[in-house]
Design an enzyme around this catalytic site. Structure first.
Site, short mmCIF file in Angstrom:
data_model
loop_
_atom_site.label_atom_id
_atom_site.label_comp_id
_atom_site.label_asym_id
_atom_site.label_seq_id
_atom_site.Cartn_x
_atom_site.Cartn_y
_atom_site.Cartn_z
CG LEU A 41 -1.86 -1.15 1.45
CD1 LEU A 41 -2.63 -0.98 2.76
CD2 LEU A 41 -2.82 -1.30 0.28
CG ASP A 42 0.41 4.35 -2.90
OD1 ASP A 42 1.30 3.60 -3.35
OD2 ASP A 42 -0.48 4.86 -3.61
NE ARG A 43 5.94 8.26 3.17
CZ ARG A 43 7.02 8.06 3.93
NH1 ARG A 43 6.88 7.98 5.24
NH2 ARG A 43 8.20 7.95 3.38
CG ASN A 44 0.25 9.61 2.96
OD1 ASN A 44 0.78 9.38 4.05
ND2 ASN A 44 0.67 10.56 2.15
CB THR A 45 -3.14 3.64 0.87
OG1 THR A 45 -3.21 4.53 -0.24
CG2 THR A 45 -4.30 2.65 0.80
#
Length: 320
Positions: free
Chosen positions: A144-148
């Site tokens: 997952l992306d850092r902010n997901t």
């Protein structure tokens, strides 16, 4: 000279691949030269494609001083655990990744990321011993992306990791679902299928039509709740491309709120002022398993959920 007994996490792999992991600092030329001159399997010379089996004895005729230079140095310091555990058994672990934490390390953060936190947890629990299992490290099969936020699936053993990676490639065995809020009213299910290319310099994806050259991506979007010009949607990804959900929804005219890279500037300014939201609102909330076989057949029909983070839940209440 060192003798290595092949355990359950080293079996069923080629000799050269095992040595690449065990001698992590050695160049490939050294690995293949060593196989010709300095390595035996069960007391005999072996080729690079020899498949290692449980209980095999691999002997390395390498001086201790040279061996220490060629062996990867393991981290001695631990990182603080930030994740919750949604599900765990002897083969797999499903972690709930919080906002702001990388799944894997990058050039900006090499130590404190989810993968290292999970490994440290398994060491403390006694499920993984890096001193013994020098060629295997538990790892994730999705990211997952850092902010997901949300669910990340890990294999705790080599056999489980190989099987999970195979299941991910087959696309219909591990189903991944997300929740997000998008601009506009989505009245019916959207089945999005396009191609994409990624600009490595800007780390941004461009969505292309199916007759153009690129990597195929497929996304299913289902409306859950509408109101005030926004829609809460469930998103199922069939493929797993970089920024797939964010780019696909933006291309469809329904960008994710707060998404600076692909979103709507006016909407983003509104949610920034009202909710202090400055990045995409995206949560991997469900994993389901279908058609599993072999040692992971017991996972069939298992569904694992992660509750919406508090910030997401508050925004949902305000908008709907």
């Amino acid at each position: 000279m060192i003798i290595i007994e092949i355990g359950k996490n080293e079996q069923n792999q080629r000799l050269d691949k095992f040595l690449k992991k065990y001698l992590g600092n050695a160049p490939l030329s050294y690995i293949y030269k060593a196989i010709r001159k300095d390595v035996k399997v069960n007391g005999r010379r072996a080729k690079e494609d020899t498949m290692l089996e449980l209980g095999d004895m691999v002997t390395l005729y390498i001086p201790d001083e040279e061996l220490s230079k060629l062996t990867k140095t393991r981290r001695s310091s631990r990182v603080k655990r930030q994740f919750n555990i949604a599900y765990e058994d002897e083969n797999i672990l499903i972690a709930e990744k919080p906002f702001g934490l990388l799944t894997h390390g990058d050039r900006t953060e090499k130590k404190n990321h989810l993968a290292n936190q999970v490994v440290d947890y398994l060491i403390e629990k006694g499920d993984y011993n890096p001193r013994i299992e020098r060629s295997f490290t538990p790892a994730s099969v999705n990211r997952l992306d850092r902010n997901t936020t949300g669910l990340v699936l890990f294999g705790k053993t080599n056999a489980a990791l190989q099987k999970l990676n195979q299941m991910i490639r087959e696309k219909d065995k591990v189903n991944k679902y997300y929740m997000t809020i998008v601009k506009g009213v989505v009245k019916e299910e959207l089945h999005l299928k396009d191609k994409m290319v990624k600009d490595e310099k800007t780390n941004k994806v461009t969505v292309l039509s199916l007759n153009e050259t690129g990597r195929e991506m497929e996304t299913i979007v289902r409306p859950v709740q509408t109101g005030k010009g926004f829609t809460l949607v469930e998103v199922e990804i069939i493929t797993g491309r970089t920024h797939q959900i964010r780019a696909h929804l933006a291309k469809a005219g329904h960008p994710i709120i707060g998404d600076v890279k692909y979103g709507d500037k006016r909407v983003n300014e509104m949610v920034r002022r009202k909710f202090n939201l400055t990045t995409q609102l995206l949560h991997a909330y469900k994993l389901s398993f279908r058609g599993c076989t072999g040692e992971l057949a017991y996972l069939n029909d298992l569904e694992i959920y992660a509750e919406l983070p508090d910030d997401f839940a508050n925004i949902r209440r305000e908008l709907f």
